[in-house]
Design an enzyme around this catalytic site. Structure first.
Site, short mmCIF file in Angstrom:
data_model
loop_
_atom_site.label_atom_id
_atom_site.label_comp_id
_atom_site.label_asym_id
_atom_site.label_seq_id
_atom_site.Cartn_x
_atom_site.Cartn_y
_atom_site.Cartn_z
N ALA B 93 -64.20 -10.79 88.39
CA ALA B 93 -65.65 -10.99 88.41
C ALA B 93 -66.16 -10.86 89.84
O ALA B 93 -65.67 -11.54 90.72
CB ALA B 93 -65.99 -12.38 87.87
N ASP B 94 -67.13 -9.98 90.05
CA ASP B 94 -67.71 -9.91 91.39
C ASP B 94 -69.00 -10.74 91.39
O ASP B 94 -69.34 -11.39 90.40
CB ASP B 94 -67.93 -8.45 91.84
CG ASP B 94 -68.95 -7.72 90.99
OD1 ASP B 94 -69.02 -6.48 91.12
OD2 ASP B 94 -69.68 -8.35 90.20
N SER B 95 -69.74 -10.68 92.51
CA SER B 95 -70.89 -11.58 92.62
C SER B 95 -71.96 -11.26 91.59
O SER B 95 -72.61 -12.17 91.06
CB SER B 95 -71.46 -11.53 94.03
OG SER B 95 -71.67 -10.18 94.40
#
Lengths: 321, 140
Positions: B93-95
């Site tokens: 999961a990225d930002s």
């Protein structure tokens, strides 16, 4: 003979250690000249271009025990690979700027009090490195590392075709400033709105990462990124850009959200957006700081480095000299 | 229904060997007496156990909803399990994923998550626990 010394046997004279560690199956890295005063350097890796699993194993050897543990805990081969390449990119990039006197394995990192990673300088090292500032960003298809000397930097990359799962205006209402919501709402065409959303997103991310205060230390809705039409006449030697400047507005009473930052937005490799944010130099006259100098390399560490500046792989959208 | 199930379970879970021991030292009469005695605590426990079961059902419902939202956001490839203990960082999961997940959770549960609280979420279970807290606080 792969390794004579363990990476955790530190500190040691760096020139002695690098001689021994180079005996591993990886060749040496070419050194890189330091970024100039108003310059940012960007190095990027395209994970799909690495197919050699033995090279990935060699890369793994450059990581600290903690980093290795972290990689091993990740589920899924693609994500594992990204995690390894991310650490390899930081370590090898920094090593280049020490004239390769500091082996990539030797760097130690710590987090500032808000969680931003930085290089931890070790006592007893013969090599005194310059104050290298770095910031990493990654997507599943690209990993990038920005470097400056002395000046805080933040970068963010996104696939330019990324489509948020949620409705864009809902996301903007929840996270962005009112000005930005209005700006996005003014685009009727969904693709344009999506594109503008990603531009704002990457720029805001780059700013927060440059500030180094974390997402909650610089809430997105507390500052505005806007695009100001450039009133400068077009100068022939400037690269073609969309002729707007990236500006940031913060509340005047905000002590944490400073506004002395400059931005650049580029399209990388035809596929990605990259936003770069660098602190302005207080001592330089304002007019000289409108544009940021950027040099870009594509790398597969120890295999190939290609300078991509002045090629089609780096298209200035705004902010570059 | 829940309370009946509770009663049945508490009797069935009595160790078999204790009945055996009773047989050795007493007549049939004492066995029946001891089983009646054993049933009393089960009756007393009825309200508590039904509350416990409803509470557990709500928690596992929350977790299921959270898992569904996370799976949808992260488009996790086949063969990669997303479970309560999964760390968001390990799921890739990225930002942008993170804020989308938080917003998805806010909309699904009708709550509002502070940035400081969101930053503390490491695993999917952390997210479910935070949601549960916020939902319960809302219904007070």
């Amino acid at each position: 003979m792969r390794r004579l010394l363990r990476g955790d046997m530190l500190p040691l004279p760096s020139n002695l250690v690098s001689r021994h560690l180079v005996v591993s199956s990886l060749p040496s890295l070419p050194p890189a000249p330091l970024p100039l005063r108003r310059e940012a350097h960007l190095w990027y890796i395209v994970p799909n271009e690495l197919e050699d699993t033995s090279l990935l194993q060699d890369y793994m050897e450059l990581l600290s025990p903690c980093e290795k543990e972290n990689v091993l805990s990740i589920k899924g081969e693609a994500l594992k690979k990204c995690a390894i390449l991310s650490r390899v990119l930081v370590r090898t990039t920094l090593s280049r700027y020490t004239d390769c006197k500091v082996n990539p394995r030797l760097f130690k990192f710590r987090k500032n009090r808000f969680g931003k990673p930085e290089v931890e300088h070790q006592n007893g090292c013969l090599w005194v490195p310059p104050s290298l500032q770095f910031n990493i960003s990654h997507t599943s298809s690209m990993i990038a590392c920005g470097v400056t000397v002395d000046v805080p930097i933040g970068i963010d990359i996104e696939e330019k075709r990324r489509k948020p799962v949620n409705n864009i205006l809902s996301l903007a209402h929840r996270y962005f400033s009112p000005y930005e919501v209005q700006y996005l709402a003014s685009f009727m065409d969904p693709e344009s709105r999506q594109s503008e959303f990603l531009r704002l997103w990457t720029l805001k991310e780059a700013y927060v990462k440059a500030l180094g205060r974390g997402f909650s230390g610089a809430p997105f809705r507390d500052f505005t990124i806007r695009f100001e039409k450039s009133t400068d006449s077009v100068v022939p030697e400037r690269p073609k850009s969309e002729e707007f400047r990236i500006m940031i507005d913060t509340a005047s009473d905000s002590e944490n959200l400073t506004a002395n930052w400059q931005f650049a937005l580029v399209e990388l490799s035809g596929s990605h957006l990259a936003a770069i944010c660098m602190e302005k130099d207080e001592n330089m006259p304002g007019t000289e700081q409108v544009f940021l100098k950027l040099k870009v390399w594509k790398t597969l560490p120890f295999v190939e480095d290609k300078c991509m500046s002045q090629t089609d792989a780096v298209i200035n959208i705004s902010g570059l000299c | 229904m829940a309370s009946l199930a509770g009663t049945t379970i508490s009797i069935a879970s009595r160790p078999w060997h204790s009945l055996q021991a009773a047989k050795e030292f007493s007549s049939l009469k004492s066995i029946s007496f001891s089983s009646i005695r054993k049933s009393f605590p089960a009756i007393r426990l009825q309200p508590a156990s039904s509350r416990l079961q409803i509470c557990c059902a709500a928690k596992s419902d929350t977790l299921e909803k959270v898992l569904k939202i996370v799976r949808k956001q992260l488009a996790v490839p086949e063969g990669t399990a997303v479970i309560a203990e999964s760390k968001f960082s390990e799921l890739g999961a990225d930002s942008l994923d993170t804020v989308e997940i938080v917003m998805g959770l806010e909309e699904a549960f009708g709550i509002s998550v502070e940035e400081e609280s969101a930053q503390k979420i490491i695993t999917v279970q952390d997210a479910a626990d935070l949601i549960q807290e916020l939902v319960e606080a809302k219904s007070c």
